[in-house]
Design a protein around this motif. Structure first.
Motif, PDB file in Angstrom:
ATOM      1  N   THR A 117      21.920   3.620   2.558  1.00  0.00           N
ATOM      2  CA  THR A 117      21.398   3.045   1.317  1.00  0.00           C
ATOM      3  C   THR A 117      19.880   2.900   1.331  1.00  0.00           C
ATOM      4  O   THR A 117      19.279   2.730   0.268  1.00  0.00           O
ATOM      5  CB  THR A 117      22.040   1.673   1.043  1.00  0.00           C
ATOM      6  OG1 THR A 117      21.841   0.819   2.179  1.00  0.00           O
ATOM      7  CG2 THR A 117      23.539   1.825   0.803  1.00  0.00           C
ATOM      8  N   VAL A 118      19.250   2.980   2.494  1.00  0.00           N
ATOM      9  CA  VAL A 118      17.795   2.893   2.541  1.00  0.00           C
ATOM     10  C   VAL A 118      17.157   4.093   1.847  1.00  0.00           C
ATOM     11  O   VAL A 118      15.979   4.051   1.474  1.00  0.00           O
ATOM     12  CB  VAL A 118      17.308   2.795   4.014  1.00  0.00           C
ATOM     13  CG1 VAL A 118      17.421   4.146   4.725  1.00  0.00           C
ATOM     14  CG2 VAL A 118      15.883   2.250   4.077  1.00  0.00           C
ATOM     15  N   ARG A 119      17.929   5.168   1.638  1.00  0.00           N
ATOM     16  CA  ARG A 119      17.410   6.351   0.943  1.00  0.00           C
ATOM     17  C   ARG A 119      17.507   6.205  -0.573  1.00  0.00           C
ATOM     18  O   ARG A 119      17.034   7.070  -1.304  1.00  0.00           O
ATOM     19  CB  ARG A 119      18.190   7.595   1.380  1.00  0.00           C
ATOM     20  CG  ARG A 119      18.153   7.858   2.868  1.00  0.00           C
ATOM     21  CD  ARG A 119      18.808   9.190   3.186  1.00  0.00           C
ATOM     22  NE  ARG A 119      18.900   9.411   4.627  1.00  0.00           N
ATOM     23  CZ  ARG A 119      19.972   9.156   5.347  1.00  0.00           C
ATOM     24  NH1 ARG A 119      21.064   8.687   4.763  1.00  0.00           N
ATOM     25  NH2 ARG A 119      19.990   9.379   6.642  1.00  0.00           N
ATOM     26  N   GLN A 120      18.140   5.126  -1.038  1.00  0.00           N
ATOM     27  CA  GLN A 120      18.269   4.919  -2.473  1.00  0.00           C
ATOM     28  C   GLN A 120      17.040   4.198  -3.018  1.00  0.00           C
ATOM     29  O   GLN A 120      15.991   4.188  -2.373  1.00  0.00           O
ATOM     30  CB  GLN A 120      19.578   4.169  -2.755  1.00  0.00           C
ATOM     31  CG  GLN A 120      20.814   4.959  -2.332  1.00  0.00           C
ATOM     32  CD  GLN A 120      22.098   4.250  -2.674  1.00  0.00           C
ATOM     33  OE1 GLN A 120      22.130   3.384  -3.548  1.00  0.00           O
ATOM     34  NE2 GLN A 120      23.189   4.619  -1.991  1.00  0.00           N
ATOM     35  N   ARG A 121      17.174   3.585  -4.182  1.00  0.00           N
ATOM     36  CA  ARG A 121      15.998   3.026  -4.849  1.00  0.00           C
ATOM     37  C   ARG A 121      16.200   1.562  -5.191  1.00  0.00           C
ATOM     38  O   ARG A 121      17.282   1.004  -5.056  1.00  0.00           O
ATOM     39  CB  ARG A 121      15.703   3.817  -6.133  1.00  0.00           C
ATOM     40  CG  ARG A 121      15.480   5.308  -5.906  1.00  0.00           C
ATOM     41  CD  ARG A 121      15.297   6.038  -7.212  1.00  0.00           C
ATOM     42  NE  ARG A 121      14.110   5.575  -7.948  1.00  0.00           N
ATOM     43  CZ  ARG A 121      13.791   5.976  -9.158  1.00  0.00           C
ATOM     44  NH1 ARG A 121      14.551   6.848  -9.798  1.00  0.00           N
ATOM     45  NH2 ARG A 121      12.706   5.514  -9.751  1.00  0.00           N
ATOM     46  N   ALA A 122      15.102   0.943  -5.614  1.00  0.00           N
ATOM     47  CA  ALA A 122      15.086  -0.409  -6.168  1.00  0.00           C
ATOM     48  C   ALA A 122      15.705  -1.434  -5.212  1.00  0.00           C
ATOM     49  O   ALA A 122      15.431  -1.408  -4.014  1.00  0.00           O
ATOM     50  CB  ALA A 122      15.770  -0.419  -7.532  1.00  0.00           C
ATOM     51  N   LEU A 123      16.564  -2.325  -5.744  1.00  0.00           N
ATOM     52  CA  LEU A 123      17.099  -3.422  -4.948  1.00  0.00           C
ATOM     53  C   LEU A 123      17.951  -2.933  -3.787  1.00  0.00           C
ATOM     54  O   LEU A 123      17.929  -3.523  -2.700  1.00  0.00           O
ATOM     55  CB  LEU A 123      17.911  -4.363  -5.838  1.00  0.00           C
ATOM     56  CG  LEU A 123      18.555  -5.571  -5.147  1.00  0.00           C
ATOM     57  CD1 LEU A 123      17.514  -6.425  -4.452  1.00  0.00           C
ATOM     58  CD2 LEU A 123      19.353  -6.411  -6.148  1.00  0.00           C
ATOM     59  N   THR A 124      18.698  -1.847  -4.011  1.00  0.00           N
ATOM     60  CA  THR A 124      19.549  -1.321  -2.939  1.00  0.00           C
ATOM     61  C   THR A 124      18.716  -0.939  -1.731  1.00  0.00           C
ATOM     62  O   THR A 124      19.079  -1.234  -0.583  1.00  0.00           O
ATOM     63  CB  THR A 124      20.357  -0.115  -3.437  1.00  0.00           C
ATOM     64  OG1 THR A 124      21.140  -0.510  -4.566  1.00  0.00           O
ATOM     65  CG2 THR A 124      21.281   0.413  -2.351  1.00  0.00           C
ATOM     66  N   ALA A 172      18.443  -2.750   2.144  1.00  0.00           N
ATOM     67  CA  ALA A 172      18.579  -1.948   3.362  1.00  0.00           C
ATOM     68  C   ALA A 172      17.372  -2.114   4.278  1.00  0.00           C
ATOM     69  O   ALA A 172      17.519  -2.202   5.509  1.00  0.00           O
ATOM     70  CB  ALA A 172      18.764  -0.475   2.995  1.00  0.00           C
ATOM     71  N   VAL A 173      16.174  -2.174   3.705  1.00  0.00           N
ATOM     72  CA  VAL A 173      14.967  -2.374   4.514  1.00  0.00           C
ATOM     73  C   VAL A 173      15.014  -3.723   5.217  1.00  0.00           C
ATOM     74  O   VAL A 173      14.676  -3.842   6.404  1.00  0.00           O
ATOM     75  CB  VAL A 173      13.703  -2.252   3.627  1.00  0.00           C
ATOM     76  CG1 VAL A 173      12.458  -2.709   4.391  1.00  0.00           C
ATOM     77  CG2 VAL A 173      13.519  -0.815   3.159  1.00  0.00           C
ATOM     78  N   CYS A 174      15.444  -4.755   4.488  1.00  0.00           N
ATOM     79  CA  CYS A 174      15.583  -6.083   5.091  1.00  0.00           C
ATOM     80  C   CYS A 174      16.562  -6.044   6.262  1.00  0.00           C
ATOM     81  O   CYS A 174      16.303  -6.611   7.334  1.00  0.00           O
ATOM     82  CB  CYS A 174      16.066  -7.091   4.055  1.00  0.00           C
ATOM     83  SG  CYS A 174      14.869  -7.498   2.764  1.00  0.00           S
ATOM     84  N   LEU A 175      17.689  -5.376   6.064  1.00  0.00           N
ATOM     85  CA  LEU A 175      18.713  -5.307   7.100  1.00  0.00           C
ATOM     86  C   LEU A 175      18.215  -4.582   8.335  1.00  0.00           C
ATOM     87  O   LEU A 175      18.336  -5.077   9.467  1.00  0.00           O
ATOM     88  CB  LEU A 175      19.960  -4.606   6.549  1.00  0.00           C
ATOM     89  CG  LEU A 175      20.738  -5.362   5.467  1.00  0.00           C
ATOM     90  CD1 LEU A 175      21.738  -4.433   4.784  1.00  0.00           C
ATOM     91  CD2 LEU A 175      21.461  -6.547   6.068  1.00  0.00           C
TER      92      LEU A 175
END
Length: 378
Positions: A229-236, A240-243
């Motif tokens: 999901t880090v390859r997706q956009r916006a909140l998603t 993922a970056v936080c995780l």
């Protein structure tokens, strides 16, 4: 007019606001321990910084989220008990009342977890029940011994296992090899064994706990859906970056713990403890707050890239704090602690701005339709 739903909503909103107040007091108490000038009233909570943060704030937050999800009013007694314990401590009353309030709160949450597990047997629900058992055990150990440091490992297990269980649940969306689920048992069993062992042999048990933390961080970094999901956009992507950033801090905490840094009195204790609590746990809070807040309060949240600003400050401050702890540079450790507090305040302001933006956007839409929030697919 049926006032019952309104009263329940107001009750949940009041609980959420009180939880935030507990967090504010806990942060100020932590700053006071670093030599920062805080309001005189906050000085009474200095000795309870860890208690206010771990079993009170996170205990109330997790149990409130669980009670709302289960939609049973009786389970709201768990966050209510945790909040009451925090109020007792902040008022300067003897801690015995807070100890038994926390035990009662965790008992309600444990009963809820076991009932859910009985109705729906699942691995992640079993781990969630073990997490709540860690909260309950830590509260009991504190009540029996009067020693907060003896309970910290139980409370850390509560937080780590809660997050791990929620991430495990989302791996059902992936086609993981069967061996991945078996490997998940290794750090979980080792963590539980470490907590139990530490009650008799603190040093050996704490090192085993640290080893479990490292193994869990490796498992999450390899198998969590956030890698995709880090390859997706916006909140998603933000979640993922936080995780993924949090998993790095979790691993560092475990590595430092293997060197003994999770033991009270160790010169690196502050670095190891805050790498786990600030770096790992609060990264999860930052990532999931835009989803949790609407669920708890019915307040919509509009994502904006500015959410990355407090996250960047949090990690930068933690780099300073950990570096200062490892290098024995108190001024740098203090600066990192202040930066961490600024990050939390900045995130709160960003979240409030996101709620106001969402309400304005909803008001402009025909019929005032709600802004949909992403699912827990991140």
């Amino acid at each position: 007019m049926n006032v019952a739903p309104l009263l329940r909503h107001l009750g949940k909103l009041a609980a959420a606001l009180t939880i935030v107040l507990v967090l504010v007091c806990a942060v100020m108490a932590g700053l006071a321990r670093l030599g920062v000038q805080v309001p005189a009233r906050a000085m009474t909570s200095v000795a309870w910084h860890g208690v206010l943060m771990l079993p009170v704030f996170f205990g109330a937050l997790v149990s409130l989220e669980r009670a709302v999800a289960l939609q049973r009013a009786v389970y709201l007694l768990a966050p209510a008990g945790a909040i009451a314990a925090g109020v007792v401590l902040m008022a300067g009353a003897p801690p015995v009342a807070a100890q038994w309030l926390l035990i009662a709160a965790a008992s309600v949450s444990l009963v809820a977890s076991l009932q859910v597990l009985r109705k729906q047997p699942a691995l992640h629900l079993g781990v969630l029940a073990l997490a709540v058992l860690g909260w309950w055990s830590g509260n009991l150990v504190w009540a029996l011994t009067g020693d907060v440091s003896s309970s910290v490992l139980c409370w850390l297990a509560f937080l780590v296992l809660t997050i791990a269980a929620e991430r495990l649940e989302l791996t059902r969306m992936l086609r993981l090899p069967r061996s991945a689920r078996y490997l998940f048992f290794v750090p979980v069993v080792a963590m539980i064994a470490g907590v139990l062992w530490a009650l008799w042999r603190p040093e050996e048990g704490t090192r085993l706990f640290a080893a479990a933390v490292v193994l869990l961080a490796v498992w999450l970094a390899n198998y969590d859906i956030a890698r995709r999901t880090v390859r997706q956009r916006a909140l998603t992507r933000f979640i993922a970056v936080c995780l993924l950033g949090g998993y790095g801090w979790l691993a560092l905490s475990g590595v430092l713990g293997l060197a003994g840094a999770l033991m009270p009195g160790h010169p690196w204790h502050d670095a190891a403890l805050h790498a786990l609590t600030l770096g790992f746990v609060f990264s999860m809070v930052f990532g999931h707050a835009p989803v949790i807040v609407p669920a708890l309060t019915r307040l919509p949240v509009k994502y904006h890239p500015l959410f990355y600003a407090p996250l960047a400050v949090l990690h930068a401050g933690l780099v300073m704090r950990v570096t200062g702890g490892l290098a024995e540079l108190f001024w740098l450790r203090k600066a990192g602690g202040i930066a961490g507090a600024v990050a939390l305040a900045l995130f709160a302001l960003t979240l409030i701005a996101a709620v106001l933006a969402a309400r304005r956007e909803r008001a402009r839409r025909p019929g005032g339709r709600r802004i949909s929030n992403p699912t827990r697919s991140s």
